[in-house]
Design a protein around this motif. Structure first.
Motif, PDB file in Angstrom:
ATOM      1  N   ALA A   1       0.851  -1.195   0.000  1.00 24.18           N
ATOM      2  CA  ALA A   1       0.000   0.000   0.000  1.00 24.18           C
ATOM      3  C   ALA A   1       0.880   1.236   0.000  1.00 24.18           C
ATOM      4  O   ALA A   1       2.061   1.172   0.338  1.00 24.18           O
ATOM      5  CB  ALA A   1      -0.920  -0.003   1.217  1.00 24.18           C
ATOM      6  N   ASN A   2       0.276   2.361  -0.372  1.00 24.07           N
ATOM      7  CA  ASN A   2       1.016   3.611  -0.520  1.00 24.07           C
ATOM      8  C   ASN A   2       0.636   4.559   0.628  1.00 24.07           C
ATOM      9  O   ASN A   2      -0.486   5.061   0.685  1.00 24.07           O
ATOM     10  CB  ASN A   2       0.679   4.223  -1.892  1.00 24.07           C
ATOM     11  CG  ASN A   2       1.514   5.450  -2.187  1.00 24.07           C
ATOM     12  OD1 ASN A   2       1.832   6.225  -1.290  1.00 24.07           O
ATOM     13  ND2 ASN A   2       1.863   5.621  -3.461  1.00 24.07           N
ATOM     14  N   ALA A   3       1.577   4.806   1.518  1.00 26.34           N
ATOM     15  CA  ALA A   3       1.303   5.641   2.700  1.00 26.34           C
ATOM     16  C   ALA A   3       0.959   7.074   2.318  1.00 26.34           C
ATOM     17  O   ALA A   3       0.175   7.731   3.003  1.00 26.34           O
ATOM     18  CB  ALA A   3       2.507   5.617   3.644  1.00 26.34           C
ATOM     19  N   THR A   4       1.521   7.553   1.226  1.00 30.92           N
ATOM     20  CA  THR A   4       1.247   8.932   0.792  1.00 30.92           C
ATOM     21  C   THR A   4      -0.218   9.107   0.416  1.00 30.92           C
ATOM     22  O   THR A   4      -0.860  10.095   0.767  1.00 30.92           O
ATOM     23  CB  THR A   4       2.138   9.286  -0.423  1.00 30.92           C
ATOM     24  OG1 THR A   4       3.489   8.976  -0.096  1.00 30.92           O
ATOM     25  CG2 THR A   4       2.004  10.749  -0.779  1.00 30.92           C
ATOM     26  N   THR A   5      -0.745   8.118  -0.310  1.00 33.11           N
ATOM     27  CA  THR A   5      -2.151   8.160  -0.699  1.00 33.11           C
ATOM     28  C   THR A   5      -3.054   8.121   0.529  1.00 33.11           C
ATOM     29  O   THR A   5      -4.012   8.882   0.652  1.00 33.11           O
ATOM     30  CB  THR A   5      -2.474   6.944  -1.608  1.00 33.11           C
ATOM     31  OG1 THR A   5      -1.520   6.907  -2.670  1.00 33.11           O
ATOM     32  CG2 THR A   5      -3.863   7.032  -2.180  1.00 33.11           C
ATOM     33  N   LEU A   6      -2.720   7.242   1.451  1.00 31.84           N
ATOM     34  CA  LEU A   6      -3.544   7.078   2.647  1.00 31.84           C
ATOM     35  C   LEU A   6      -3.470   8.313   3.541  1.00 31.84           C
ATOM     36  O   LEU A   6      -4.449   8.673   4.205  1.00 31.84           O
ATOM     37  CB  LEU A   6      -3.080   5.827   3.414  1.00 31.84           C
ATOM     38  CG  LEU A   6      -3.973   5.354   4.544  1.00 31.84           C
ATOM     39  CD1 LEU A   6      -5.387   5.083   4.049  1.00 31.84           C
ATOM     40  CD2 LEU A   6      -3.395   4.100   5.185  1.00 31.84           C
TER      41      LEU A   6
HETATM   42  C1  LIG Z   1       2.550   6.868  -3.800  1.00 29.80           C
HETATM   43  O1  LIG Z   1       1.621   7.724  -4.444  1.00 29.80           O
HETATM   44  C2  LIG Z   1       2.160   8.992  -4.764  1.00 29.80           C
HETATM   45  C3  LIG Z   1       1.067   9.848  -5.352  1.00 29.80           C
HETATM   46  O2  LIG Z   1      -0.139   9.647  -4.712  1.00 29.80           O
HETATM   47  C4  LIG Z   1       3.315   8.849  -5.741  1.00 29.80           C
HETATM   48  O3  LIG Z   1       3.885  10.115  -6.005  1.00 29.80           O
HETATM   49  C5  LIG Z   1       4.361   7.905  -5.142  1.00 29.80           C
HETATM   50  O4  LIG Z   1       5.359   7.655  -6.101  1.00 29.80           O
HETATM   51  C6  LIG Z   1       3.740   6.612  -4.693  1.00 29.80           C
HETATM   52  N1  LIG Z   1       4.732   5.818  -3.999  1.00 29.80           N
HETATM   53  C7  LIG Z   1       4.994   4.580  -4.331  1.00 29.80           C
HETATM   54  C8  LIG Z   1       6.046   3.893  -3.519  1.00 29.80           C
HETATM   55  O5  LIG Z   1       4.444   4.006  -5.244  1.00 29.80           O
END
Ligand SMILES: *[C@@H]1O[C@H](CO)[C@@H](O)[C@H](O)[C@H]1NC(C)=O
Ligand SMILES: *[C@@H]1O[C@H](CO)[C@@H](O)[C@H](O)[C@H]1NC(C)=O
Length: 289
Positions: free
Chosen positions: A82-87
């Motif tokens: 999962a992507n912590a930035t999105t969450l």
């Molecule tokens: C997570 O999502 C962000 C944008 O929402 C993106 O920039 C980033 O590269 C992503 N990270 C991964 C590890 O996929």
């Protein structure tokens, strides 16, 4: 990660106010829980992002914001799916709407099998810090966990200790979703008595039973951990296993049980179910009323 579990706090001391106004009451219940546990939030709400905390409509959100604890499910045990930035955006928006709400990341889940040998506590801690959650929910459901005399309890405690070593008591909230027959099998006791859990979510659903003995299970759990740490679980239909189907009347009865036994509250698995009747928001409304 898609599902969300809700913990709806109930307290006998505010039960009269519960009937008056949803949002204010929910705030009060949050305060009650916070005082009891002396938990400080590691995150302060910032400006809302454009993402929504869930995919549903208005009433779904209203009910979600009435809960004290929201669990996001599931992150795998290496924190790599999962992507912590999105969450983070979703959590910021949720917290800006509901100051005081606690967000936990649920690790594992029913489909994850046994992951005790494939755990990266530091990666999980980093994910939780990055997304601004308050802690974790351990959901260990190896297929031996419903059997007596298995090593599930030992593995469960070992996972909990390793996660707590990097996310200590008092700094991070920790809960565990545990098996309906967890005390009867002997698998739950060691973790319940470890002092490492702030809350326990008893999964009183997905059984082969048509009628679920919620009271019997919760009383068994309350022999080994303070009742005010226990949430009794209901599942939005259709259940993953067996033919039991939760009704609105049953939700009300479970809410009364939570008050009678002085439990932390009721949790609903899960919030984003599309095929459910009653829906999780309808169940949540019945529980709070
Ligand atoms: C997570 O999502 C962000 C944008 O929402 C993106 O920039 C980033 O590269 C992503 N990270 C991964 C590890 O996929
Ligand atoms: C977690 O998910 C990633 C990405 O799907 C996968 O490569 C990894 O094997 C998973 N780890 C576990 C323990 O399931």
């Amino acid at each position: 990660m898609q599902g969300a579990i809700l913990g709806v706090g109930l307290s006998t001391s505010v039960s009269l106010i519960l009937l008056v106004l949803l949002i204010i009451v929910a705030t009060l219940v949050t305060v009650v829980i916070k005082n009891k546990q002396n938990i400080s939030s590691s995150v302060s709400p910032t400006s809302p992002s454009s993402s929504s905390p869930n995919s549903g409509g208005g009433s779904k959100k209203t009910q979600m914001f009435a809960s004290n604890i929201v669990l996001y499910a599931f992150l795998n045990s290496t924190a790599t799916d999962a992507n912590a930035t999105t969450l983070k955006g979703q959590i910021q928006r949720l917290k800006s709407k509901r100051p005081g709400v606690k967000v936990l990341i649920s690790i594992g889940g029913g489909a994850a099998g046994s992951w005790s040998n494939n755990l990266n506590p530091t990666a999980i801690k980093n994910f939780i810090n990055s997304c601004g959650a308050d802690g974790f929910n351990e959901d260990f459901e190896a297929n031996t966990c419903w059997n007596s005399g298995s090593d599930c309890g030992t593995k469960h405690l070992s996972i909990l200790k390793r996660l707590r070593a990097v996310m200590p008591v008092g700094k991070y909230i920790a809960s565990s979703a545990m098996w309906l027959n967890g005390v009867a099998t002997g698998n739950a006791q060691a973790s319940l008595q470890s002092g490492l859990l702030d809350y326990v979510m008893v999964m009183s659903y997905d059984t082969k039973l048509v009628t679920i003995n919620y009271e019997g299970a919760m009383k068994e759990y309350a022999k080994y951990i303070d009742s005010t740490k226990l949430f009794v679980g209901v599942e939005a239909p259709v259940e993953g296993w067996g033919s039991h189907r939760t009704t609105i009347e049953e939700c009300k009865s479970v809410a009364r049980l939570a008050k009678k036994l002085d439990l932390a509250g009721v949790f609903i698995w899960h919030f984003t179910k599309a095929d459910s009747s009653p829906t999780a928001p309808e169940m949540s409304a019945a529980i709070i009323a």
